[in-house]
Scaffold this motif. Structure first.
Motif, PDB file in Angstrom:
ATOM      1  N   PHE A   1       0.804  -1.226   0.000  1.00 51.41           N
ATOM      2  CA  PHE A   1       0.000   0.000   0.000  1.00 51.41           C
ATOM      3  C   PHE A   1       0.842   1.283   0.000  1.00 51.41           C
ATOM      4  O   PHE A   1       0.362   2.346  -0.405  1.00 51.41           O
ATOM      5  N   GLN A   2       2.095   1.223   0.439  1.00 47.64           N
ATOM      6  CA  GLN A   2       2.895   2.436   0.517  1.00 47.64           C
ATOM      7  C   GLN A   2       3.150   3.122  -0.822  1.00 47.64           C
ATOM      8  O   GLN A   2       3.227   4.345  -0.875  1.00 47.64           O
ATOM      9  N   PRO A   3       3.279   2.373  -1.948  1.00 50.93           N
ATOM     10  CA  PRO A   3       3.432   3.074  -3.234  1.00 50.93           C
ATOM     11  C   PRO A   3       2.233   3.963  -3.568  1.00 50.93           C
ATOM     12  O   PRO A   3       2.348   4.902  -4.350  1.00 50.93           O
ATOM     13  N   ILE A   4       1.079   3.653  -2.951  1.00 54.47           N
ATOM     14  CA  ILE A   4      -0.129   4.451  -3.158  1.00 54.47           C
ATOM     15  C   ILE A   4      -0.262   5.521  -2.083  1.00 54.47           C
ATOM     16  O   ILE A   4      -0.548   6.685  -2.371  1.00 54.47           O
ATOM     17  N   SER A   5      -0.032   5.139  -0.826  1.00 53.89           N
ATOM     18  CA  SER A   5      -0.210   6.093   0.274  1.00 53.89           C
ATOM     19  C   SER A   5       0.947   7.078   0.394  1.00 53.89           C
ATOM     20  O   SER A   5       0.758   8.232   0.786  1.00 53.89           O
TER      21      SER A   5
ATOM     22  N   THR B   1     -10.526   2.094   5.327  1.00 57.54           N
ATOM     23  CA  THR B   1     -10.729   3.040   6.426  1.00 57.54           C
ATOM     24  C   THR B   1      -9.702   4.170   6.439  1.00 57.54           C
ATOM     25  O   THR B   1     -10.056   5.342   6.613  1.00 57.54           O
ATOM     26  N   VAL B   2      -8.437   3.825   6.263  1.00 59.29           N
ATOM     27  CA  VAL B   2      -7.380   4.830   6.366  1.00 59.29           C
ATOM     28  C   VAL B   2      -7.254   5.677   5.098  1.00 59.29           C
ATOM     29  O   VAL B   2      -7.207   6.908   5.154  1.00 59.29           O
ATOM     30  N   LEU B   3      -7.214   5.015   3.936  1.00 60.27           N
ATOM     31  CA  LEU B   3      -6.993   5.728   2.689  1.00 60.27           C
ATOM     32  C   LEU B   3      -8.277   6.098   1.961  1.00 60.27           C
ATOM     33  O   LEU B   3      -8.259   6.901   1.031  1.00 60.27           O
TER      34      LEU B   3
END
Length: 302
Positions: A18-22, A62-64
């Protein structure tokens, strides 16, 4: 409106999915998390995989605030099923006008390779898809397995000094020492698992897009009859099916030529049986047929 759609097979990883997106430069409107049922995995592998899936669902949703959907992928070592599944999933998104991003960083390599090869196949067949399909990999910053091995070695030294305190210390020392010994001799994996009636899976090359109509007809017909006793037999069966007035000799020559072309392109293989050349679909041919519905099945004089 074009959506940024990410297809993410899930294994035992979390941050790099998910970090490449967030935190990176990639955007996402929709995320598909693909996970295995892992019915044959041990309890700890299932627990970790389920935990990663749950955390990713929560993070994206929920977070993103990204629309996320989880899908179960069966038969994660059956490439012949995985490839059509991947091909169909990517193609449907592209046909809807969406931009597709496939993260191949996690899950078993059979799944990652199936999606990577399917994405490349679509790009080869459709040059206008080149700005809509992307395959990407995210490298981990640290490998926790090396840290775990380091801690195991420290634990072994500690237990070795104190194993005379009780039987439990000695038993635990033997267990840890045995695991370290296995790692030193075999690495972080052990043995080769049997799958698909063997100990390996061969990944085919990307199918060529250079197929004309009659070659496509032959591929679909070979799939229908599974194999032919000879090329002459194949020509006769195809001519009989068409119910058209066909010159048998010229048609046989046409079939012979096109079968040879398909052999060179890797779609068909010839098996030698008692002085006969039996044509049958090769792996690439099977994958092509499974991802390309037959068009105008009764028209063979193209």
């Amino acid at each position: 409106m074009t959506k940024q759609v990410h297809i993410i097979p899930v294994g035992f990883d979390y941050e790099r999915l998910f970090q490449p997106i967030s935190q990176g430069k990639l955007e996402a409107d929709q995320v598909y998390l693909l996970h295995s049922s892992r019915e044959e995995s041990d309890e700890e592998a299932r627990r970790l995989a389920e935990n990663m899936l749950g955390k990713l669902e929560e993070t994206f949703d929920t977070v993103l605030g990204i629309d996320v959907e989880s899908r179960t992928v069966e038969g994660i070592f059956d490439f012949e099923d995985l490839y059509p599944y991947a091909y169909d999933m990517i193609e449907k998104q592209v046909e809807q006008g969406n931009e597709v991003w496939v993260n191949i960083s996690s899950m078993p390599r059979t799944v990652a390779f199936a999606f990577a090869i399917a994405a490349n196949s679509l790009l080869v067949e459709h040059n206008d898809y080149r700005n809509q399909i992307h395959t990407y990999y995210v490298s981990p910053k640290d490998y926790l397995v090396t840290e775990m091995i380091e801690q195991l070695r420290k634990e072994e030294k500690f237990l070795n000094k104190h194993q005379d305190r009780s039987d439990k210390f000695e038993e635990r020392y033997n267990e840890v020492s045995d695991i370290i010994s296995q790692i030193d001799s075999s690495g972080v994996t052990q043995g080769a698992k049997e799958m698909n009636d063997g100990l390996h899976i061969e990944f085919p090359t990307v199918p060529s897009s250079d197929l004309h109509d009659f070659e496509k007809t032959l591929l679909h017909f070979l799939d229908e009859i599974e194999s032919a006793e000879s090329i002459s037999s194949l020509a006769k069966k195809l001519a009989d099916k068409s119910e058209q007035n066909i010159d048998q000799d010229s048609f046989k020559s046409k079939v012979q030529y096109n079968i040879n072309q398909l052999v060179e392109k890797g779609f068909v293989k010839i098996q030698e049986q008692k002085n006969r050349h039996q044509p049958t679909l090769d792996t690439v041919g099977e994958l092509w047929v499974n991802t390309h519905p037959e068009q105008n099945p009764d028209k063979i004089n193209n």
